[in-house]
Design a protein around this motif. Structure first.
Motif, PDB file in Angstrom:
ATOM      1  N   GLN A 125       5.574  -2.730   8.330  1.00 15.88           N
ATOM      2  CA  GLN A 125       5.952  -2.992   6.942  1.00 15.88           C
ATOM      3  C   GLN A 125       5.837  -1.738   6.096  1.00 15.88           C
ATOM      4  N   LEU A 126       6.649  -1.695   5.034  1.00 21.66           N
ATOM      5  CA  LEU A 126       6.561  -0.646   4.026  1.00 21.66           C
ATOM      6  C   LEU A 126       5.870  -1.243   2.807  1.00 21.66           C
ATOM      7  N   ARG A 127       4.706  -0.737   2.496  1.00 19.09           N
ATOM      8  CA  ARG A 127       3.933  -1.263   1.375  1.00 19.09           C
ATOM      9  C   ARG A 127       4.621  -0.945   0.049  1.00 19.09           C
ATOM     10  N   SER A 128       4.520  -1.863  -0.873  1.00 22.46           N
ATOM     11  CA  SER A 128       5.124  -1.675  -2.188  1.00 22.46           C
ATOM     12  C   SER A 128       4.595  -0.394  -2.846  1.00 22.46           C
ATOM     13  N   PRO A 129       5.446   0.319  -3.564  1.00 23.82           N
ATOM     14  CA  PRO A 129       4.978   1.523  -4.283  1.00 23.82           C
ATOM     15  C   PRO A 129       4.031   1.184  -5.432  1.00 23.82           C
ATOM     16  N   PHE A 130       3.905  -0.103  -5.750  1.00 25.42           N
ATOM     17  CA  PHE A 130       3.036  -0.516  -6.854  1.00 25.42           C
ATOM     18  C   PHE A 130       1.682  -1.051  -6.372  1.00 25.42           C
ATOM     19  N   LYS A 131       1.444  -1.014  -5.051  1.00 28.25           N
ATOM     20  CA  LYS A 131       0.156  -1.452  -4.521  1.00 28.25           C
ATOM     21  C   LYS A 131      -0.946  -0.490  -4.973  1.00 28.25           C
ATOM     22  N   LYS A 132      -2.125  -1.040  -5.233  1.00 25.39           N
ATOM     23  CA  LYS A 132      -3.261  -0.205  -5.648  1.00 25.39           C
ATOM     24  C   LYS A 132      -3.710   0.707  -4.519  1.00 25.39           C
ATOM     25  N   ASP A 133      -3.776   0.146  -3.309  1.00 24.33           N
ATOM     26  CA  ASP A 133      -4.223   0.918  -2.154  1.00 24.33           C
ATOM     27  C   ASP A 133      -3.036   1.273  -1.259  1.00 24.33           C
ATOM     28  N   TYR A 134      -2.923   2.547  -0.911  1.00 26.21           N
ATOM     29  CA  TYR A 134      -1.917   3.047   0.032  1.00 26.21           C
ATOM     30  C   TYR A 134      -0.483   2.669  -0.350  1.00 26.21           C
ATOM     31  N   PRO A 135      -0.065   2.884  -1.587  1.00 31.50           N
ATOM     32  CA  PRO A 135       1.304   2.523  -1.983  1.00 31.50           C
ATOM     33  C   PRO A 135       2.351   3.342  -1.237  1.00 31.50           C
ATOM     34  N   GLY A 136       3.463   2.684  -0.889  1.00 31.48           N
ATOM     35  CA  GLY A 136       4.607   3.381  -0.318  1.00 31.48           C
ATOM     36  C   GLY A 136       4.415   3.916   1.081  1.00 31.48           C
ATOM     37  N   LEU A 137       3.407   3.414   1.811  1.00 28.04           N
ATOM     38  CA  LEU A 137       3.162   3.875   3.175  1.00 28.04           C
ATOM     39  C   LEU A 137       3.464   2.759   4.181  1.00 28.04           C
ATOM     40  N   TYR A 138       3.745   3.164   5.406  1.00 30.33           N
ATOM     41  CA  TYR A 138       3.990   2.187   6.469  1.00 30.33           C
ATOM     42  C   TYR A 138       2.657   1.662   6.999  1.00 30.33           C
ATOM     43  N   ASP A 139       2.697   0.390   7.435  1.00 25.21           N
ATOM     44  CA  ASP A 139       1.447  -0.282   7.794  1.00 25.21           C
ATOM     45  C   ASP A 139       1.713  -1.326   8.875  1.00 25.21           C
ATOM     46  N   ILE A 140       0.637  -1.959   9.308  1.00 24.42           N
ATOM     47  CA  ILE A 140       0.663  -3.065  10.258  1.00 24.42           C
ATOM     48  C   ILE A 140       1.704  -4.090   9.817  1.00 24.42           C
ATOM     49  N   THR A 141       2.333  -4.763  10.755  1.00 27.19           N
ATOM     50  CA  THR A 141       3.403  -5.710  10.420  1.00 27.19           C
ATOM     51  C   THR A 141       2.981  -6.658   9.308  1.00 27.19           C
ATOM     52  N   ALA A 142       1.840  -7.315   9.477  1.00 29.21           N
ATOM     53  CA  ALA A 142       1.281  -8.180   8.432  1.00 29.21           C
ATOM     54  C   ALA A 142      -0.231  -8.146   8.551  1.00 29.21           C
ATOM     55  N   ALA A 143      -0.913  -8.055   7.419  1.00 26.75           N
ATOM     56  CA  ALA A 143      -2.374  -7.955   7.451  1.00 26.75           C
ATOM     57  C   ALA A 143      -2.946  -8.346   6.103  1.00 26.75           C
ATOM     58  N   GLY A 144      -4.219  -8.736   6.110  1.00 25.25           N
ATOM     59  CA  GLY A 144      -4.871  -9.061   4.855  1.00 25.25           C
ATOM     60  C   GLY A 144      -6.325  -9.412   5.062  1.00 25.25           C
ATOM     61  N   HIS A 145      -7.043  -9.543   3.953  1.00 24.44           N
ATOM     62  CA  HIS A 145      -8.459  -9.880   3.993  1.00 24.44           C
ATOM     63  C   HIS A 145      -8.656 -11.369   4.267  1.00 24.44           C
ATOM     64  N   LEU A 146      -9.720 -11.683   4.993  1.00 27.51           N
ATOM     65  CA  LEU A 146     -10.151 -13.066   5.145  1.00 27.51           C
ATOM     66  C   LEU A 146     -11.115 -13.396   4.013  1.00 27.51           C
ATOM     67  N   LEU A 147     -10.809 -14.433   3.258  1.00 23.58           N
ATOM     68  CA  LEU A 147     -11.651 -14.830   2.135  1.00 23.58           C
ATOM     69  C   LEU A 147     -12.932 -15.499   2.631  1.00 23.58           C
ATOM     70  N   ALA A 148     -13.885 -15.614   1.730  1.00 21.66           N
ATOM     71  CA  ALA A 148     -15.212 -16.110   2.113  1.00 21.66           C
ATOM     72  C   ALA A 148     -15.166 -17.497   2.731  1.00 21.66           C
TER      73      ALA A 148
END
Length: 205
Positions: free
Chosen positions: A50-73
């Motif tokens: 995936q290409l991360r949005s240029p408006f993301k707070k962390d690592y904007p506009g960079l290529y990344d894992i296909t899909a990923a995210g934090h696990l909530l509590a």
């Protein structure tokens, strides 16, 4: 309300709950969900990124894992599958995934201390670019790269690889493209992390 995450010591013993902001400020270990998608085209495996949005707070506009995210509590590892549908618009069942086990890694820079236990999964699919319906606030494009080329990039046998894919323009339209990308175009995981992921993907095929 800000996301609340379970936090751990370095041996993965639970030590409580903290806000996402505090997790990244103080460098608490926490859990994430990773889904790597591959597809077979003319006897060659490709990996989707995936290409991360240029408006993301962390690592904007960079290529990344296909899909990923934090696990909530209050979430289990299985609940992490929601990231695939939220970010990519793909409906996937947990049973469709192959576990590649858990990898731990950390990234530290001027703005973040990111210490993660990643629950890593593989989806061997027949997906095409038209199947993705992106959440543009998070993801503004998708590419695919030959798995062998991706391995050579992170083994420093190549400095760039050929990628093809699409981006969502400011007008909301999808635009196809091809380009050559290098390690500097990716989220700054350690090279050993990418190499280990490729090794585990190939070991599962």
């Amino acid at each position: 309300m800000e996301e609340q995450l379970r936090i751990f010591d370095q041996n993965k013993h639970p030590i409580g709950v903290a806000s996402r902001r505090d997790v990244h400020h103080y460098g608490y270990w926490h859990e994430v969900f990773h889904c790597w998608m591959i597809t077979l085209i003319e006897d060659e495996y490709y990996v989707y990124l995936q290409l991360r949005s240029p408006f993301k707070k962390d690592y904007p506009g960079l290529y990344d894992i296909t899909a990923a995210g934090h696990l909530l509590a209050d979430e289990s590892v299985e609940d992490g599958i929601r990231e695939v549908e939220e970010e990519l618009g793909i409906s996937v069942q947990y049973e469709d995934l192959t576990s590649l086990d858990t990898l731990s890694y950390q990234v530290e820079n001027d703005t973040i201390i990111d210490k993660e236990f990643a629950n890593v999964f593989l989806l061997n699919s027949r997906l095409q670019f038209d199947d993705f319906k992106l959440q543009v606030e998070e993801v503004t494009g998708m590419i695919r790269v030959k798995l062998n080329d991706f391995e050579q990039l992170w083994s420093h046998q190549a400095d760039q690889v050929k990628a093809c894919g699409f981006k969502i323009g400011v007008d909301g339209r999808s635009q196809s493209f091809e380009e050559r990308i290098g390690r500097e175009d990716f989220v700054a995981h350690d090279g050993s992390f990418y190499r280990e992921v490729v090794r585990r993907i190939k070991g599962s095929l």
